[in-house]
Design a protein around this motif. Structure first.
Motif, short mmCIF file in Angstrom:
data_model
loop_
_atom_site.label_atom_id
_atom_site.label_comp_id
_atom_site.label_asym_id
_atom_site.label_seq_id
_atom_site.Cartn_x
_atom_site.Cartn_y
_atom_site.Cartn_z
N ARG A 45 0.84 -1.18 0.00
CA ARG A 45 0.00 0.00 0.00
C ARG A 45 0.88 1.25 0.00
NH1 ARG A 45 -5.25 -0.44 3.63
NH2 ARG A 45 -5.21 -2.30 2.29
N GLU A 46 0.60 2.18 -0.91
CA GLU A 46 1.42 3.37 -1.04
C GLU A 46 0.62 4.64 -0.81
OE1 GLU A 46 3.07 4.13 -4.89
OE2 GLU A 46 1.21 3.67 -5.95
N PHE A 47 1.31 5.64 -0.31
CA PHE A 47 0.71 6.92 -0.02
C PHE A 47 0.35 7.67 -1.28
CE2 PHE A 47 1.69 11.49 0.36
CZ PHE A 47 0.65 11.87 1.19
N VAL A 48 -0.80 8.34 -1.26
CA VAL A 48 -1.23 9.17 -2.38
C VAL A 48 -1.34 10.63 -1.96
CG1 VAL A 48 -3.07 9.65 -4.03
CG2 VAL A 48 -2.46 7.28 -3.50
N ALA A 49 -2.12 10.90 -0.92
CA ALA A 49 -2.34 12.28 -0.50
C ALA A 49 -2.86 12.30 0.93
CB ALA A 49 -3.34 12.99 -1.42
N GLY A 55 -8.35 21.07 6.67
CA GLY A 55 -8.38 21.03 5.22
C GLY A 55 -7.48 22.05 4.55
N ALA A 56 -6.75 22.83 5.34
CA ALA A 56 -5.90 23.87 4.78
C ALA A 56 -4.56 23.35 4.28
CB ALA A 56 -5.68 24.97 5.81
N ASN A 57 -4.07 22.29 4.88
CA ASN A 57 -2.76 21.76 4.53
C ASN A 57 -2.91 20.42 3.84
OD1 ASN A 57 -1.42 23.94 5.78
ND2 ASN A 57 -1.58 22.93 7.78
N THR A 58 -2.24 20.29 2.71
CA THR A 58 -2.26 19.05 1.95
C THR A 58 -0.86 18.65 1.55
OG1 THR A 58 -2.61 20.23 -0.14
CG2 THR A 58 -4.57 19.50 1.05
N TYR A 59 -0.68 17.37 1.28
CA TYR A 59 0.60 16.85 0.87
C TYR A 59 0.35 15.69 -0.08
CZ TYR A 59 5.24 14.73 1.08
OH TYR A 59 6.46 14.20 0.76
N TYR A 60 1.17 15.60 -1.14
CA TYR A 60 0.95 14.61 -2.18
C TYR A 60 2.21 13.82 -2.48
CZ TYR A 60 -3.17 17.48 -3.16
OH TYR A 60 -4.34 18.18 -3.06
N ALA A 61 2.01 12.59 -2.89
CA ALA A 61 3.12 11.82 -3.42
C ALA A 61 3.60 12.46 -4.71
CB ALA A 61 2.69 10.37 -3.67
N ASP A 62 4.89 12.35 -4.98
CA ASP A 62 5.45 12.95 -6.18
C ASP A 62 4.76 12.44 -7.45
OD1 ASP A 62 8.91 13.06 -4.98
OD2 ASP A 62 7.23 14.46 -4.72
N SER A 63 4.33 11.20 -7.43
CA SER A 63 3.75 10.59 -8.60
C SER A 63 2.40 11.19 -9.00
CB SER A 63 3.59 9.08 -8.39
OG SER A 63 2.77 8.80 -7.28
N VAL A 64 1.75 11.90 -8.07
CA VAL A 64 0.42 12.44 -8.37
C VAL A 64 0.36 13.96 -8.26
CG1 VAL A 64 -0.63 10.31 -7.54
CG2 VAL A 64 -0.49 12.28 -6.01
N LYS A 65 1.45 14.60 -7.88
CA LYS A 65 1.46 16.06 -7.78
C LYS A 65 1.08 16.71 -9.11
CE LYS A 65 4.82 16.68 -4.03
NZ LYS A 65 6.17 17.17 -3.68
N GLY A 66 0.22 17.70 -9.02
CA GLY A 66 -0.24 18.39 -10.21
C GLY A 66 -1.39 17.71 -10.92
N ARG A 67 -1.71 16.48 -10.53
CA ARG A 67 -2.80 15.75 -11.17
C ARG A 67 -3.95 15.44 -10.22
NH1 ARG A 67 -2.07 10.79 -12.97
NH2 ARG A 67 -0.40 10.26 -11.50
N PHE A 68 -3.62 15.16 -8.96
CA PHE A 68 -4.63 14.80 -7.97
C PHE A 68 -4.83 15.93 -6.98
CE2 PHE A 68 -4.08 9.87 -8.03
CZ PHE A 68 -4.24 9.88 -9.41
#
Length: 124
Positions: A45-49, A55-68
């Motif tokens: 299982r891998e992290f996505v977001a 709800g003000a702070n978010t963080y994304y996996a590099d593989s989905v940044k800019g898309r999700f």
């Protein structure tokens, strides 16, 4: 104390979009950080977001940044994952998860509540 149910998965062609929803119940939802993870067959299982309790702070996996985009609507006890420009490598079962803490995390081990998952399949 928090129950999570994912929905919105399906089959989409590469380049398409899907929006996943995670309906939550429980008195602690609004103070819980939330995350999305995914797992392909035979893979860990891998992290996505992740998103913090406000709800003000978010963080994304590099593989989905800019898309999700992860977002939450605490008034409706719902977390979303908007997925754009989908790629075949995005194919997986997507899981919604919650923590008993305010801040988000990219580690599955730090989450306390899990949904049953929703399948996302992206065709070439």
């Amino acid at each position: 104390q928090v129950q999570l149910v994912e929905s919105g998965g399906g089959l989409v062609q590469a380049g398409g979009s899907l929006r996943l929803s995670c309906a939550a119940s429980g008195r602690t939802f609004s103070s819980s950080a939330m995350g999305w993870f995914r797992q392909a067959p035979g893979e860990e299982r891998e992290f996505v977001a992740t998103i913090n309790w406000r709800g003000a702070n978010t963080y994304y996996a590099d593989s989905v940044k800019g898309r999700f985009t992860i977002s939450r609507d605490n008034a409706n006890n719902t977390v979303y994952l908007q997925m754009n420009t989908l790629k075949p490598e995005d194919t997986a079962v997507y899981y919604c998860a919650g923590r008993r803490f305010y801040g988000g995390s990219d580690s599955p081990a730090e989450y306390d509540y899990w949904g049953q998952g929703t399948q996302v399949t992206v065709s070439s």
